[in-house]
Design an enzyme around this catalytic site. Structure first.
Site, PDB file in Angstrom:
ATOM      1  N   HIS A 179       0.822  -1.217   0.000  1.00  0.00           N
ATOM      2  CA  HIS A 179       0.000   0.000   0.000  1.00  0.00           C
ATOM      3  C   HIS A 179       0.856   1.267   0.000  1.00  0.00           C
ATOM      4  CE1 HIS A 179      -3.983  -1.877   0.572  1.00  0.00           C
ATOM      5  NE2 HIS A 179      -3.315  -2.807   1.228  1.00  0.00           N
TER       6      HIS A 179
ATOM      7  N   ASP B  35      -0.583  -5.041   5.970  1.00  0.00           N
ATOM      8  CA  ASP B  35      -1.572  -5.952   5.388  1.00  0.00           C
ATOM      9  C   ASP B  35      -1.396  -6.053   3.877  1.00  0.00           C
ATOM     10  OD1 ASP B  35      -2.411  -3.208   5.188  1.00  0.00           O
ATOM     11  OD2 ASP B  35      -4.348  -3.930   4.460  1.00  0.00           O
ATOM     12  N   GLU B  36      -1.959  -7.103   3.316  1.00  0.00           N
ATOM     13  CA  GLU B  36      -2.062  -7.293   1.866  1.00  0.00           C
ATOM     14  C   GLU B  36      -0.730  -7.022   1.152  1.00  0.00           C
ATOM     15  OE1 GLU B  36      -6.752  -6.354   1.058  1.00  0.00           O
ATOM     16  OE2 GLU B  36      -5.413  -4.626   1.138  1.00  0.00           O
ATOM     17  N   VAL B  37       0.304  -7.691   1.612  1.00  0.00           N
ATOM     18  CA  VAL B  37       1.638  -7.523   1.022  1.00  0.00           C
ATOM     19  C   VAL B  37       1.867  -8.651   0.019  1.00  0.00           C
ATOM     20  CG1 VAL B  37       4.106  -7.351   1.486  1.00  0.00           C
ATOM     21  CG2 VAL B  37       2.460  -6.419   3.129  1.00  0.00           C
TER      22      VAL B  37
ATOM     23  N   GLU C 156      -2.523  -9.596   9.506  1.00  0.00           N
ATOM     24  CA  GLU C 156      -1.691 -10.496   8.705  1.00  0.00           C
ATOM     25  C   GLU C 156      -0.316 -10.704   9.321  1.00  0.00           C
ATOM     26  OE1 GLU C 156      -4.214  -8.561   5.345  1.00  0.00           O
ATOM     27  OE2 GLU C 156      -3.687  -8.166   7.431  1.00  0.00           O
TER      28      GLU C 156
END
Length: 543
Positions: free
Chosen positions: A280, A333-335, A384
């Site tokens: 992000h 998150d969301e890596v 996460e």
């Protein structure tokens, strides 16, 4: 803890008569006033008793500050704000000469002058409202007692909700007096995430959000300032970073951010900032392309480069001068690490350090945590990080749940603290989640151990900004955020005692109308999709 009763009130209790004083020595039962009718205070106080009298309130209501903190400028400013909300602009001019009112002054007793606003600050307060000389009166008029100025500010909000305008007499009244309220929050962290990367929100709009948060007694603005789409914040150490903003007119200067923090503090609200790393963060590279692993791999940030961590350190150092709150959100998150593997110099670095991309993700998060801790911050990370390498996280870490239920029980079992934002109930951009589901969410769900319950700081509703901007952000937040606000403030037993479709719904309608009266664009409560306009004519009390 509840505020201590001042000596002059204790003396009045003793003089009021044995039977009456004996009755008042006991804490009133939770929500005692609701035996006859709903208590139209949002969020519901911990305990309240009321009567059947109606008291008039002087439009020239005066503040009578007492105690070391009573004379605080923050208390005086809050009193003026709430007086402006309670009384119409013409109220003073219309006041009859020689008119007599039951409540002519508001005494605010604050035990401490300390203005430090930190996680866990005492927000408890007590309110007494009665007519002077009444049969059930201890002290005539209205009194708020609190241990801190922030408890006093919460008490002022509740007092303002007791004040109702009578359109027949054109007086402000307190109905069902005498009132005795003892109140304190269930959780110390009651947050709202505001995303200003997906859509820029002007400073005045952010201030409107802060005002509305204070009306529902939320106390943490989680400012998701930066994301992959835009980098709108000025960072003096790396001045090209805000080249990642959408335009030069959609930016926040250092002074803007300081103004927002100051504005929030005056309303008892902390601001927790976030930089979401290493994912992000694509917008960072618009100002410093070296932060990208390559032109074709613009996210996550380059884990192999010392420059990446120099920039993060500089950002944190500059932001520490703006954001005094003890918690700082580092995302995590969301890596999606696939492009690290296909970028030659990053792959070479991974091989030299005998790391997989999963190892590199862990390395990045832990190094960012170290940098934040050096700035005397407690790191907050999305769940996460816990799910991937819980055994390596710094013990100070606060884990922020979002993916679904059942995470906080696992987090606290391992000794970490947790914030609940289960997307199934507390993501406000999920427009098909009705208020009843928001109200049902509970940070302690699945946690029965008392010691582990103490590790749950509270919760947060999240206003992600992909489909919300200045035109609709407030009606997307409200009134559903109020449902979560009551869940985080009010005692569980008080919430559970209410009927959802009658008592709670009527109270939420009432609070939504109150928000509208205060200039907050809260959408109808019962719309199938949140933030939609009304489907036809009708009162705000039934839509």
């Amino acid at each position: 803890m509840p505020p201590n009763v001042p000596a002059y009130l204790l003396l009045a209790l003793l003089l009021a008569g044995t039977a009456a004083s004996a009755a008042r020595r006991h804490l009133p039962p939770v929500n005692a006033a609701s035996a006859a009718a709903p208590v139209y205070i949002w969020p519901l106080p911990r305990s309240s008793t009321s009567g059947n009298r109606t008291l008039t309130v002087d439009p020239d209501l005066a503040l009578d500050p007492k105690g070391p903190g009573g004379a605080s400028p923050a208390v005086a400013e809050a009193f003026q704000r709430y007086r402006g909300l309670v009384f119409a602009p013409w109220a003073h001019a219309a006041r009859p000469r020689g008119g007599r009112y039951d409540v002519a002054k508001l005494t605010v007793v604050v035990a401490s002058a300390n203005e430090t606003l930190a996680l866990g600050v005492d927000e408890s307060y007590a309110i007494y409202v009665a007519a002077a000389g009444g049969a059930n009166s201890i002290v005539g008029g209205a009194t708020i007692e609190a241990n801190t100025i922030y408890g006093a500010i919460r008490g002022l909000e509740t007092f303002s909700q007791l004040c109702v305008f009578n359109y027949d007499t054109k007086n402000v009244e307190v109905r069902n007096a005498p009132w005795h309220i003892l109140d304190e929050p269930r959780f110390p962290f009651r947050g709202l995430l505001l995303d200003t990367s997906r859509h820029y929100l002007p400073v005045d709009v952010i201030k409107q959000v802060i005002d509305s948060m204070s009306f529902a007694k939320l106390n943490v603005l989680h400012w998701h300032i930066i994301d992959e789409q835009s980098f709108p914040l000025e960072v003096p150490s790396y001045p090209n970073l805000w080249k990642g903003s959408y335009s030069k007119w959609e930016r926040y200067t250092v002074e803007d951010a300081q103004d927002i923090v100051s504005y929030a503090k005056k309303r008892g609200i902390n601001v927790m900032a976030e930089i979401d790393v290493p994912g992000h963060a694509e917008s960072w590279g618009n100002g410093y392309p070296k932060l990208w692993p390559s032109p074709n791999c613009t996210e996550p940030l380059d884990v192999s480069s010392n420059f990446t961590f120099e920039v993060i350190s500089g950002i944190l150092s500059d932001m520490r001068k703006i954001f005094p709150f003890g918690l700082f959100h580092l995302g995590g998150d969301e890596v999606y690490t696939g492009c690290w593997n296909v970028t030659p110099h990053v792959r070479q670095w991974l091989n030299e350090h005998n790391m997989t991309t999963k190892d590199a993700y862990k390395y990045f998060v832990l190094k960012a945590q170290e940098l934040a801790i050096k700035q005397n911050w407690i790191p907050v990370n999305w769940e996460e990080t816990f799910n991937s390498f819980k055994e390596n996280l710094n013990p100070l870490t606060v884990v922020h749940n979002w993916l679904g239920p059942g995470v906080c029980p696992k987090v606290v079992e391992k000794g970490f603290r947790c914030i609940m934002s289960n997307q199934g109930v507390w993501y406000l951009d999920h427009l098909d989640v009705p208020w009843e589901d928001v109200y049902s969410g509970d940070p302690l769900e699945g946690i029965s151990n008392k010691d582990q319950q103490k590790l749950v700081l509270g919760g947060e509703v999240c206003m992600w900004g992909e489909t919300a901007d200045t035109s609709d952000v407030l009606q997307t937040i409200w009134p559903r955020a109020a449902a979560a606000a009551e869940r985080m403030w009010s005692p569980l037993e008080a919430i559970s005692a209410q009927d959802l479709e009658t008592t709670v719904l009527s109270r939420l309608h009432y609070f939504r109308c109150l928000l509208n009266h205060r200039g907050i664009a809260a959408a109808p409560v019962t719309n199938y999709y949140a933030r939609r306009p009304p489907i036809g004519p009708g009162s705000c009390f039934v839509q």
